[in-house]
Each structure stands twice: as structure tokens, then as C-alpha cells.
Design a protein around this motif. Structure first.
Motif, PDB file in Angstrom:
ATOM      1  N   THR A 183     -21.398  53.769  29.525  1.00 30.12           N
ATOM      2  CA  THR A 183     -20.979  54.712  28.485  1.00 30.12           C
ATOM      3  C   THR A 183     -20.583  53.996  27.201  1.00 30.12           C
ATOM      4  OG1 THR A 183     -20.188  56.236  30.205  1.00 30.12           O
ATOM      5  CG2 THR A 183     -19.362  56.582  27.974  1.00 30.12           C
ATOM      6  N   GLU A 184     -19.857  52.907  27.330  1.00 30.55           N
ATOM      7  CA  GLU A 184     -19.427  52.169  26.143  1.00 30.55           C
ATOM      8  C   GLU A 184     -20.628  51.602  25.391  1.00 30.55           C
ATOM      9  OE1 GLU A 184     -16.794  49.288  27.697  1.00 30.55           O
ATOM     10  OE2 GLU A 184     -15.204  50.725  28.201  1.00 30.55           O
ATOM     11  N   ALA A 185     -21.617  51.083  26.137  1.00 29.19           N
ATOM     12  CA  ALA A 185     -22.810  50.551  25.478  1.00 29.19           C
ATOM     13  C   ALA A 185     -23.599  51.657  24.791  1.00 29.19           C
ATOM     14  CB  ALA A 185     -23.684  49.829  26.492  1.00 29.19           C
ATOM     15  N   SER A 186     -23.645  52.830  25.411  1.00 30.76           N
ATOM     16  CA  SER A 186     -24.378  53.953  24.812  1.00 30.76           C
ATOM     17  C   SER A 186     -23.687  54.431  23.539  1.00 30.76           C
ATOM     18  CB  SER A 186     -24.483  55.096  25.820  1.00 30.76           C
ATOM     19  OG  SER A 186     -25.129  54.662  27.001  1.00 30.76           O
ATOM     20  N   LYS A 187     -22.362  54.480  23.560  1.00 34.41           N
ATOM     21  CA  LYS A 187     -21.632  54.879  22.349  1.00 34.41           C
ATOM     22  C   LYS A 187     -21.820  53.853  21.240  1.00 34.41           C
ATOM     23  CE  LYS A 187     -18.076  57.701  24.564  1.00 34.41           C
ATOM     24  NZ  LYS A 187     -16.621  57.883  24.824  1.00 34.41           N
ATOM     25  N   ALA A 188     -21.918  52.574  21.623  1.00 35.12           N
ATOM     26  CA  ALA A 188     -22.140  51.538  20.619  1.00 35.12           C
ATOM     27  C   ALA A 188     -23.497  51.697  19.945  1.00 35.12           C
ATOM     28  CB  ALA A 188     -22.033  50.155  21.253  1.00 35.12           C
ATOM     29  N   LEU A 189     -24.445  52.301  20.663  1.00 34.41           N
ATOM     30  CA  LEU A 189     -25.771  52.556  20.086  1.00 34.41           C
ATOM     31  C   LEU A 189     -25.814  53.856  19.294  1.00 34.41           C
ATOM     32  CD1 LEU A 189     -28.032  51.483  23.094  1.00 34.41           C
ATOM     33  CD2 LEU A 189     -27.592  50.211  20.991  1.00 34.41           C
ATOM     34  N   GLY A 190     -24.704  54.582  19.247  1.00 35.72           N
ATOM     35  CA  GLY A 190     -24.643  55.808  18.462  1.00 35.72           C
ATOM     36  C   GLY A 190     -25.028  57.057  19.211  1.00 35.72           C
ATOM     37  N   MET A 191     -25.099  57.040  20.541  1.00 35.47           N
ATOM     38  CA  MET A 191     -25.460  58.214  21.322  1.00 35.47           C
ATOM     39  C   MET A 191     -24.252  59.124  21.474  1.00 35.47           C
ATOM     40  SD  MET A 191     -27.850  56.493  24.299  1.00 35.47           S
ATOM     41  CE  MET A 191     -28.225  58.097  24.989  1.00 35.47           C
ATOM     42  N   GLY A 192     -24.521  60.448  21.475  1.00 37.09           N
ATOM     43  CA  GLY A 192     -23.472  61.426  21.686  1.00 37.09           C
ATOM     44  C   GLY A 192     -23.153  61.592  23.157  1.00 37.09           C
ATOM     45  N   ASN A 193     -22.059  62.299  23.442  1.00 33.80           N
ATOM     46  CA  ASN A 193     -21.641  62.486  24.832  1.00 33.80           C
ATOM     47  C   ASN A 193     -22.681  63.245  25.649  1.00 33.80           C
ATOM     48  OD1 ASN A 193     -19.193  61.162  24.403  1.00 33.80           O
ATOM     49  ND2 ASN A 193     -18.153  63.035  23.752  1.00 33.80           N
ATOM     50  N   GLY A 194     -23.322  64.249  25.027  1.00 25.32           N
ATOM     51  CA  GLY A 194     -24.340  65.001  25.756  1.00 25.32           C
ATOM     52  C   GLY A 194     -25.529  64.138  26.135  1.00 25.32           C
ATOM     53  N   ASN A 195     -26.035  63.338  25.195  1.00 28.59           N
ATOM     54  CA  ASN A 195     -27.162  62.454  25.495  1.00 28.59           C
ATOM     55  C   ASN A 195     -26.777  61.388  26.509  1.00 28.59           C
ATOM     56  OD1 ASN A 195     -29.093  63.672  23.874  1.00 28.59           O
ATOM     57  ND2 ASN A 195     -28.476  62.525  22.054  1.00 28.59           N
ATOM     58  N   ILE A 196     -25.559  60.884  26.411  1.00 26.69           N
ATOM     59  CA  ILE A 196     -25.109  59.879  27.377  1.00 26.69           C
ATOM     60  C   ILE A 196     -25.096  60.464  28.790  1.00 26.69           C
ATOM     61  CG2 ILE A 196     -23.133  58.481  28.088  1.00 26.69           C
ATOM     62  CD1 ILE A 196     -22.426  58.159  25.150  1.00 26.69           C
ATOM     63  N   LEU A 197     -24.620  61.696  28.898  1.00 28.26           N
ATOM     64  CA  LEU A 197     -24.547  62.334  30.216  1.00 28.26           C
ATOM     65  C   LEU A 197     -25.934  62.603  30.778  1.00 28.26           C
ATOM     66  CD1 LEU A 197     -22.460  63.454  32.263  1.00 28.26           C
ATOM     67  CD2 LEU A 197     -22.752  65.670  31.156  1.00 28.26           C
ATOM     68  N   ARG A 198     -26.840  63.123  29.922  1.00 27.35           N
ATOM     69  CA  ARG A 198     -28.174  63.494  30.406  1.00 27.35           C
ATOM     70  C   ARG A 198     -29.069  62.288  30.647  1.00 27.35           C
ATOM     71  NH1 ARG A 198     -27.798  67.134  26.133  1.00 27.35           N
ATOM     72  NH2 ARG A 198     -29.337  65.897  25.004  1.00 27.35           N
ATOM     73  N   ARG A 199     -29.003  61.296  29.794  1.00 24.07           N
ATOM     74  CA  ARG A 199     -29.974  60.205  29.827  1.00 24.07           C
ATOM     75  C   ARG A 199     -29.457  58.928  30.467  1.00 24.07           C
ATOM     76  NH1 ARG A 199     -32.830  59.873  24.000  1.00 24.07           N
ATOM     77  NH2 ARG A 199     -34.172  58.532  25.272  1.00 24.07           N
ATOM     78  N   ILE A 200     -28.146  58.793  30.591  1.00 21.08           N
ATOM     79  CA  ILE A 200     -27.585  57.558  31.128  1.00 21.08           C
ATOM     80  C   ILE A 200     -26.834  57.792  32.440  1.00 21.08           C
ATOM     81  CG2 ILE A 200     -26.101  55.579  30.652  1.00 21.08           C
ATOM     82  CD1 ILE A 200     -28.563  55.719  28.859  1.00 21.08           C
ATOM     83  N   ILE A 201     -25.862  58.713  32.401  1.00 24.46           N
ATOM     84  CA  ILE A 201     -24.955  58.871  33.538  1.00 24.46           C
ATOM     85  C   ILE A 201     -25.631  59.575  34.713  1.00 24.46           C
ATOM     86  CG2 ILE A 201     -22.717  59.740  34.287  1.00 24.46           C
ATOM     87  CD1 ILE A 201     -22.570  57.511  32.232  1.00 24.46           C
ATOM     88  N   ILE A 202     -26.171  60.785  34.469  1.00 23.99           N
ATOM     89  CA  ILE A 202     -26.726  61.578  35.575  1.00 23.99           C
ATOM     90  C   ILE A 202     -27.896  60.872  36.268  1.00 23.99           C
ATOM     91  CG2 ILE A 202     -27.916  63.735  36.134  1.00 23.99           C
ATOM     92  CD1 ILE A 202     -26.160  65.161  34.156  1.00 23.99           C
ATOM     93  N   PRO A 203     -28.879  60.289  35.552  1.00 26.63           N
ATOM     94  CA  PRO A 203     -29.962  59.609  36.284  1.00 26.63           C
ATOM     95  C   PRO A 203     -29.472  58.495  37.208  1.00 26.63           C
ATOM     96  CG  PRO A 203     -30.583  59.951  33.994  1.00 26.63           C
ATOM     97  CD  PRO A 203     -29.133  60.312  34.096  1.00 26.63           C
TER      98      PRO A 203
END
Length: 241
Positions: free
Chosen positions: A201-221
Motif C-alpha cells: 500500500t505504501e509503495a502504491s501511494k508513493a506512485l500516486g494511486m488512490g485508495n480505490g485503485n490500490i484495493l482493486r489492483r494491488i490488495i484484492i488480487p
């Protein structure tokens, strides 16, 4: 200056160009261990096989079971239709339960105390009461709530409809089973979401991703590998229920 070819080590078979034979063991002096005999395993296997054969013979030869009559009832039209309805309700209830569970799991992870409290209360109530009690409630829902109206509170109604027209017994079963299953799946999904390292999550936020995209594309998969096995077990349990 003359050179000498070293002699092969003792215990190793050499392969000469004239014979064409391969080396038996590339590591000379290797110890080839043999498995110790295990008579207990074979004795246990024989005992289990005899017990299984005896049970099968008992089920086949015992006239009390009357298998032709059993086959007649199992293949009855009503029973076959019941199997079809059971499978359909299982699929729909699991879909509803998964959607509700995902929402409840996300609410449990929220920083908002209201969302966390509502999710906790839902999980506590639906996990703390028997599923058959809940099914009785949803079966009587049209009696408890005969009409649903939308409008201004304590003011005029915009429109209303009778629950008996849109909430038959089939959908009562789907909603009851789905909401009950969602309470159990919510904890499974929440555990799966929490299993993903926070560094993702921290790396995704550093890339500028929002919470929704982080959840759909990073966390859930990544969480699916933890969620899917118990989800299959819950599906089997739903089918039995």
C-alpha cells in the motif's frame, strides 16, 4: 616431457572409448541407503481394506436398505427439482454473501468509527444467531413489513409497494442465507486483506494511486490466494445448509 593419465578411483566403473559403457556412479564410494521395512504400514492397509470391503458388502447385501425403492424416490421428479433449486439458491446466496462480505470487510478496515461499528454489529448479530432463526425471520418478512414506502419522513409518500409482490419465499431464502454467509465471509476476506504486506500500500501511494485503485489492483488480487480456499469450504457448507 611425458604425461600420465591418472588411474580411476577405486569403486568407480570407468567408461572407455572401446567399450562405450557409462559410469555406474559419478561419485565414488557413495552410500546407497535402503529404506527400512515397514510391516506396520502394510498390516494397517490390509486391515483398513478388509473393513472397507466389509462395509461395502454390508451396504449392498443388507435387504433392509431396499435399494430399488431408494432409487425410485431419489429419481422422483420433486427430488430432482429440489436438487436444482438447491444449487440455484447456493450460487445466488454465495454471490450475495461475497458482495456483502467484501463491503463489510472494507468497512471494518475503515478509519471511520461509524462504518466500523455498523460492520461489527452486522457480523456480531448474524454470526451470533442460528441461521434457521434468521430464515424464519425472513420467511415472515412480508408479514412483519407488509409495505415499503419511500418519501419524506413524517410527510407524504412518493411511492410504495407491497413486499408480497416482490419478496416471495425463494428470495427470502436467498437473502437469509446470503446475509448469514456474508457475516462469516467478512472475517475471511478481512483476514485475506490484512495478509497483504502494508509495504504494498505504501509503495502504491508513493506512485500516486488512490485508495480505490490500490484495493482493486494491488490488495484484492494478492489477497485472493488466502481468501479462495476457505471460500470453497464455505460454499460446500452453504450447499449442505
Amino acid at each position: 616431457m611425458s604425461t600420465q593419465t591418472p588411474a580411476p578411483a577405486s569403486g568407480a566403473a570407468s567408461a572407455g572409448p572401446a567399450t562405450g559403457r557409462r559410469t555406474a556412479d559419478p561419485i565414488p564410494g557413495r552410500i546407497r541407503a535402503k529404506r527400512s521395512p515397514r510391516p506396520g504400514t502394510w498390516i494397517s492397509a490390509v486391515i483398513v481394506a478388509l473393513v472397507a470391503l466389509g462395509l461395502i458388502n454390508f451396504l449392498i447385501t443388507n435387504p433392509v436398505f431396499d435399494w430399488p425403492t431408494v432409487a425410485t424416490y431419489i429419481l422422483d421428479v420433486k427430488v430432482v427439482q429440489g436438487v436444482g433449486w438447491t444449487l440455484l439458491i447456493t450460487v445466488l446466496a454465495m454471490v450475495l454473501g461475497t458482495v456483502v462480505a467484501l463491503a463489510a470487510a472494507i468497512m471494518r478496515r475503515s478509519e471511520n468509527p461509524v462504518l466500523r461499528g455498523v460492520s461489527w454489529a452486522y457480523i456480531f448479530i448474524f454470526r451470533g444467531t442460528p441461521v434457521y432463526t434468521q430464515l424464519v425471520f425472513w420467511g415472515l418478512f412480508t408479514v412483519i413489513v407488509p409495505k415499503i414506502a419511500l418519501g419524506v419522513p413524517f410527510g407524504p409518500e412518493w411511492f410504495s409497494f407491497s413486499t408480497r409482490d416482490y419478496f416471495p419465499a425463494f428470495w427470502a431464502a436467498v437473502v437469509g442465507l446470503g446475509l448469514n454467509e456474508g457475516a462469516y465471509l467478512a472475517e475471511i476476506i478481512r483476514s485475506g486483506l490484512n495478509s497483504v504486506d502494508k509495504g504494498q500500500t505504501e509503495a502504491s501511494k508513493a506512485l500516486g494511486m488512490g485508495n480505490g485503485n490500490i484495493l482493486r489492483r494491488i490488495i484484492i488480487p494478492q489477497a485472493m490466494r488466502v481468501i479462495v480456499p476457505p471460500l470453497g469450504n464455505e460454499t460446500i457448507g452453504m450447499l449442505k445448509t
